[in-house]
Design a protein around this motif. Structure first.
Motif, PDB file in Angstrom:
ATOM      1  N   PHE A 124       0.839  -1.200   0.000  1.00  0.00           N
ATOM      2  CA  PHE A 124       0.000   0.000   0.000  1.00  0.00           C
ATOM      3  C   PHE A 124       0.877   1.254   0.000  1.00  0.00           C
ATOM      4  CE2 PHE A 124      -2.452   3.436   1.693  1.00  0.00           C
ATOM      5  CZ  PHE A 124      -3.753   3.221   1.248  1.00  0.00           C
ATOM      6  N   VAL A 125       1.877   1.271   0.866  1.00  0.00           N
ATOM      7  CA  VAL A 125       2.773   2.426   0.949  1.00  0.00           C
ATOM      8  C   VAL A 125       3.503   2.639  -0.383  1.00  0.00           C
ATOM      9  CG1 VAL A 125       4.855   3.336   2.051  1.00  0.00           C
ATOM     10  CG2 VAL A 125       3.071   2.280   3.440  1.00  0.00           C
ATOM     11  N   GLY A 126       4.023   1.551  -0.964  1.00  0.00           N
ATOM     12  CA  GLY A 126       4.754   1.661  -2.222  1.00  0.00           C
ATOM     13  C   GLY A 126       3.884   2.162  -3.351  1.00  0.00           C
ATOM     14  N   GLN A 127       2.689   1.615  -3.491  1.00  0.00           N
ATOM     15  CA  GLN A 127       1.788   2.026  -4.565  1.00  0.00           C
ATOM     16  C   GLN A 127       1.322   3.465  -4.382  1.00  0.00           C
ATOM     17  OE1 GLN A 127       1.225   0.431  -7.224  1.00  0.00           O
ATOM     18  NE2 GLN A 127       1.501  -1.746  -6.849  1.00  0.00           N
ATOM     19  N   ASP A 128       1.088   3.869  -3.138  1.00  0.00           N
ATOM     20  CA  ASP A 128       0.635   5.237  -2.879  1.00  0.00           C
ATOM     21  C   ASP A 128       1.734   6.245  -3.192  1.00  0.00           C
ATOM     22  OD1 ASP A 128      -1.455   6.951  -2.070  1.00  0.00           O
ATOM     23  OD2 ASP A 128      -0.500   7.239  -0.119  1.00  0.00           O
ATOM     24  N   ILE A 129       2.982   5.900  -2.905  1.00  0.00           N
ATOM     25  CA  ILE A 129       4.102   6.787  -3.234  1.00  0.00           C
ATOM     26  C   ILE A 129       4.266   6.909  -4.744  1.00  0.00           C
ATOM     27  CG2 ILE A 129       6.629   6.955  -3.168  1.00  0.00           C
ATOM     28  CD1 ILE A 129       6.516   5.989  -0.294  1.00  0.00           C
ATOM     29  N   VAL A 130       4.089   5.797  -5.458  1.00  0.00           N
ATOM     30  CA  VAL A 130       4.173   5.831  -6.921  1.00  0.00           C
ATOM     31  C   VAL A 130       3.089   6.747  -7.487  1.00  0.00           C
ATOM     32  CG1 VAL A 130       3.771   4.451  -8.988  1.00  0.00           C
ATOM     33  CG2 VAL A 130       5.314   3.625  -7.240  1.00  0.00           C
ATOM     34  N   ARG A 131       1.860   6.627  -6.975  1.00  0.00           N
ATOM     35  CA  ARG A 131       0.780   7.497  -7.436  1.00  0.00           C
ATOM     36  C   ARG A 131       1.141   8.972  -7.218  1.00  0.00           C
ATOM     37  NH1 ARG A 131      -2.464  10.521  -5.036  1.00  0.00           N
ATOM     38  NH2 ARG A 131      -1.791   9.736  -2.998  1.00  0.00           N
ATOM     39  N   HIS A 132       1.667   9.287  -6.046  1.00  0.00           N
ATOM     40  CA  HIS A 132       2.055  10.667  -5.734  1.00  0.00           C
ATOM     41  C   HIS A 132       3.147  11.155  -6.690  1.00  0.00           C
ATOM     42  CE1 HIS A 132       3.235  14.150  -3.253  1.00  0.00           C
ATOM     43  NE2 HIS A 132       4.469  13.785  -3.532  1.00  0.00           N
ATOM     44  N   LEU A 133       4.167  10.334  -6.922  1.00  0.00           N
ATOM     45  CA  LEU A 133       5.276  10.745  -7.792  1.00  0.00           C
ATOM     46  C   LEU A 133       4.823  10.930  -9.231  1.00  0.00           C
ATOM     47  CD1 LEU A 133       8.183   8.516  -6.433  1.00  0.00           C
ATOM     48  CD2 LEU A 133       7.928  10.982  -6.168  1.00  0.00           C
ATOM     49  N   ARG A 134       3.963  10.017  -9.706  1.00  0.00           N
ATOM     50  CA  ARG A 134       3.473  10.147 -11.083  1.00  0.00           C
ATOM     51  C   ARG A 134       2.643  11.417 -11.246  1.00  0.00           C
ATOM     52  NH1 ARG A 134       2.320   3.972 -12.036  1.00  0.00           N
ATOM     53  NH2 ARG A 134       4.209   3.421 -13.183  1.00  0.00           N
ATOM     54  N   ASP A 135       1.782  11.716 -10.264  1.00  0.00           N
ATOM     55  CA  ASP A 135       0.978  12.930 -10.337  1.00  0.00           C
ATOM     56  C   ASP A 135       1.865  14.172 -10.367  1.00  0.00           C
ATOM     57  OD1 ASP A 135      -1.234  11.336 -10.290  1.00  0.00           O
ATOM     58  OD2 ASP A 135      -1.797  11.771  -8.204  1.00  0.00           O
ATOM     59  N   ARG A 136       2.868  14.190  -9.489  1.00  0.00           N
ATOM     60  CA  ARG A 136       3.749  15.354  -9.408  1.00  0.00           C
ATOM     61  C   ARG A 136       4.593  15.500 -10.672  1.00  0.00           C
ATOM     62  NH1 ARG A 136       8.994  16.430  -7.002  1.00  0.00           N
ATOM     63  NH2 ARG A 136       9.101  18.611  -6.399  1.00  0.00           N
ATOM     64  N   LEU A 137       5.091  14.375 -11.182  1.00  0.00           N
ATOM     65  CA  LEU A 137       5.921  14.408 -12.378  1.00  0.00           C
ATOM     66  C   LEU A 137       5.116  14.865 -13.586  1.00  0.00           C
ATOM     67  CD1 LEU A 137       8.754  13.807 -13.466  1.00  0.00           C
ATOM     68  CD2 LEU A 137       8.047  11.444 -13.819  1.00  0.00           C
ATOM     69  N   TYR A 138       3.893  14.334 -13.722  1.00  0.00           N
ATOM     70  CA  TYR A 138       3.047  14.712 -14.852  1.00  0.00           C
ATOM     71  C   TYR A 138       2.684  16.197 -14.782  1.00  0.00           C
ATOM     72  CZ  TYR A 138      -0.847  14.740 -18.147  1.00  0.00           C
ATOM     73  OH  TYR A 138      -1.677  15.021 -19.203  1.00  0.00           O
ATOM     74  N   ALA A 139       2.337  16.681 -13.581  1.00  0.00           N
ATOM     75  CA  ALA A 139       2.003  18.093 -13.432  1.00  0.00           C
ATOM     76  C   ALA A 139       3.205  18.977 -13.765  1.00  0.00           C
ATOM     77  CB  ALA A 139       1.530  18.361 -12.001  1.00  0.00           C
ATOM     78  N   ARG A 140       4.401  18.519 -13.374  1.00  0.00           N
ATOM     79  CA  ARG A 140       5.618  19.298 -13.665  1.00  0.00           C
ATOM     80  C   ARG A 140       5.872  19.351 -15.173  1.00  0.00           C
ATOM     81  NH1 ARG A 140      10.516  20.346 -10.973  1.00  0.00           N
ATOM     82  NH2 ARG A 140      11.754  21.692 -12.324  1.00  0.00           N
ATOM     83  N   ILE A 141       5.711  18.211 -15.841  1.00  0.00           N
ATOM     84  CA  ILE A 141       5.954  18.177 -17.288  1.00  0.00           C
ATOM     85  C   ILE A 141       4.951  19.059 -18.022  1.00  0.00           C
ATOM     86  CG2 ILE A 141       5.911  16.685 -19.325  1.00  0.00           C
ATOM     87  CD1 ILE A 141       7.019  14.440 -17.584  1.00  0.00           C
ATOM     88  N   GLN A 142       3.680  18.963 -17.625  1.00  0.00           N
ATOM     89  CA  GLN A 142       2.650  19.754 -18.296  1.00  0.00           C
ATOM     90  C   GLN A 142       2.880  21.251 -18.125  1.00  0.00           C
ATOM     91  OE1 GLN A 142       0.733  18.928 -20.445  1.00  0.00           O
ATOM     92  NE2 GLN A 142      -0.531  17.131 -20.054  1.00  0.00           N
ATOM     93  N   GLY A 143       3.551  21.638 -17.055  1.00  0.00           N
ATOM     94  CA  GLY A 143       3.804  23.056 -16.818  1.00  0.00           C
ATOM     95  C   GLY A 143       5.043  23.592 -17.518  1.00  0.00           C
ATOM     96  N   MET A 144       5.778  22.733 -18.223  1.00  0.00           N
ATOM     97  CA  MET A 144       6.998  23.174 -18.902  1.00  0.00           C
ATOM     98  C   MET A 144       6.648  23.919 -20.194  1.00  0.00           C
ATOM     99  SD  MET A 144       9.297  22.199 -16.809  1.00  0.00           S
ATOM    100  CE  MET A 144      10.853  22.275 -17.688  1.00  0.00           C
ATOM    101  N   PRO A 145       7.525  24.820 -20.653  1.00  0.00           N
ATOM    102  CA  PRO A 145       7.269  25.562 -21.906  1.00  0.00           C
ATOM    103  C   PRO A 145       7.398  24.667 -23.135  1.00  0.00           C
ATOM    104  CG  PRO A 145       9.453  26.063 -21.054  1.00  0.00           C
ATOM    105  CD  PRO A 145       8.771  25.243 -19.997  1.00  0.00           C
ATOM    106  N   ILE A 146       6.954  25.176 -24.273  1.00  0.00           N
ATOM    107  CA  ILE A 146       6.985  24.401 -25.520  1.00  0.00           C
ATOM    108  C   ILE A 146       8.413  24.009 -25.881  1.00  0.00           C
ATOM    109  CG2 ILE A 146       6.523  24.518 -28.001  1.00  0.00           C
ATOM    110  CD1 ILE A 146       4.133  26.284 -27.386  1.00  0.00           C
ATOM    111  N   ALA A 147       9.367  24.889 -25.599  1.00  0.00           N
ATOM    112  CA  ALA A 147      10.768  24.590 -25.936  1.00  0.00           C
ATOM    113  C   ALA A 147      11.247  23.317 -25.256  1.00  0.00           C
ATOM    114  CB  ALA A 147      11.658  25.768 -25.539  1.00  0.00           C
ATOM    115  N   PHE A 148      10.727  23.058 -24.066  1.00  0.00           N
ATOM    116  CA  PHE A 148      11.107  21.846 -23.344  1.00  0.00           C
ATOM    117  C   PHE A 148      10.709  20.595 -24.125  1.00  0.00           C
ATOM    118  CE2 PHE A 148       9.681  18.433 -20.520  1.00  0.00           C
ATOM    119  CZ  PHE A 148      10.838  18.171 -19.801  1.00  0.00           C
ATOM    120  N   PHE A 149       9.496  20.603 -24.671  1.00  0.00           N
ATOM    121  CA  PHE A 149       9.023  19.441 -25.421  1.00  0.00           C
ATOM    122  C   PHE A 149       9.751  19.294 -26.753  1.00  0.00           C
ATOM    123  CE2 PHE A 149       5.575  20.476 -22.537  1.00  0.00           C
ATOM    124  CZ  PHE A 149       5.237  19.240 -22.034  1.00  0.00           C
TER     125      PHE A 149
END
Length: 301
Positions: free
Chosen positions: A86-111
């Protein structure tokens, strides 16, 4: 490249946020360790009281004690497995959410500078490695540490001199295990990069298949993909080779320790300094001890 730099302290912080489940899981691990240590501890009573002294009262009590011990072992195994997963899966969910939000907030040049397949690999494959570390490596290491301490208590309680001799192999095994772990680290790091590159080509060729076919580049793309899979295969097999070498090193050293225990303990039984029950109790604890020690030696990998 996306560089969040998730430090070890940040990961520890994520684990601490789920402290009560971790505490319950550790309690289950301690119960597992106590039950595991109780098994070889009772062997002395089984051999000396039942088979040597023919004590009918112990014949009734010891089987009941064994049933209770294994019931506690089974329930605690279930508890720690569920809670740590449970702890491992919950941490993965948190990291994926944070990583995805960070990527989506990057400028076009990043992509434009980063390949889509590499970014996808970061969110999927690389985060899974952290999940495996939390739910498997940390779980196994904590459980095995508790088990090792419990069994060490048993062997020192039975015969401290023989216990020192049986444990002398542990410092000797440290250096080859650490050296192999460093090689595994380099090989697996290269493997992650190779996997990301392969993922990138898959995305490019599948999403742009019309362009590939229009220019007749199927053969070229196949050969390029085959080259990437061969490189990934070589790196993965290199990591497997170094990981596999850890077991023979530990097995060889464990054999030396067990051989000494048989010689020294057997001589004490023959001379009358010790009982057969004490020897078999000590021997069982040592054999059970080397199992978690070997698993801990792979933790660095």
């Amino acid at each position: 490249m996306l560089n969040l730099k998730p430090r070890h302290l940040y990961l520890v912080g994520l684990v601490r946020q789920r402290w009560w489940r971790m505490a319950l899981a550790m309690l289950c691990m301690m119960l597992m360790a106590a039950a595991s240590a109780a098994i070889p501890f009772l062997i002395k009573n089984v051999v000396d009281d039942i088979f040597v002294h023919r004590n009918a009262e112990m014949l009734r009590l010891l089987p009941l004690a064994v049933i209770v011990i294994y019931a506690v072992l089974g329930l605690s195994m279930y508890g720690q497995e569920y809670l740590m997963s449970f702890v491992g899966q919950d941490i993965v969910r948190h990291l994926r959410d944070r990583l995805y939000a960070r990527i989506q907030g990057m400028p076009i040049a990043f992509f434009q500078q980063n390949q889509t397949g590499v970014l996808m690999s970061r969110v999927t494959n690389d985060v899974n490695i952290i999940r495996n570390m939390v739910s498997s490596a940390i779980t196994g290491s904590l459980r095995d540490v508790f088990t090792v301490f419990g069994l060490i208590f048993v062997i020192f309680y039975r015969d401290w001199k023989m216990a020192l001799a049986a444990l002398v192999i542990l410092p000797v095994a440290y250096f080859p295990v650490v050296a192999l772990g460093r090689r595994v680290h380099r090989a697996t790091g290269g493997g992650q990069e190779a996997f990301a590159e392969m993922n990138t080509q898959l995305h490019e060729t599948f999403s742009g298949n019309k362009i590939v076919k229009a220019f007749g580049q199927e053969g070229y793309e196949k050969e390029r993909f085959f080259t990437k899979t061969r490189r990934l295969f070589r790196l993965e097999m290199k990591a497997v080779r170094y990981k596999a070498l850890t077991s023979p090193v530990m097995e060889s050293l464990a054999g030396v320790g067990v051989a000494f225990v048989i010689w020294y303990g057997g001589s004490k039984v023959i001379s009358g300094e010790s009982t057969a029950g004490t020897f078999f109790s000590f021997m069982a604890a040592v054999l059970m001890l080397y199992g978690p020690v070997k698993k801990l030696s792979k933790l660095n990998n």
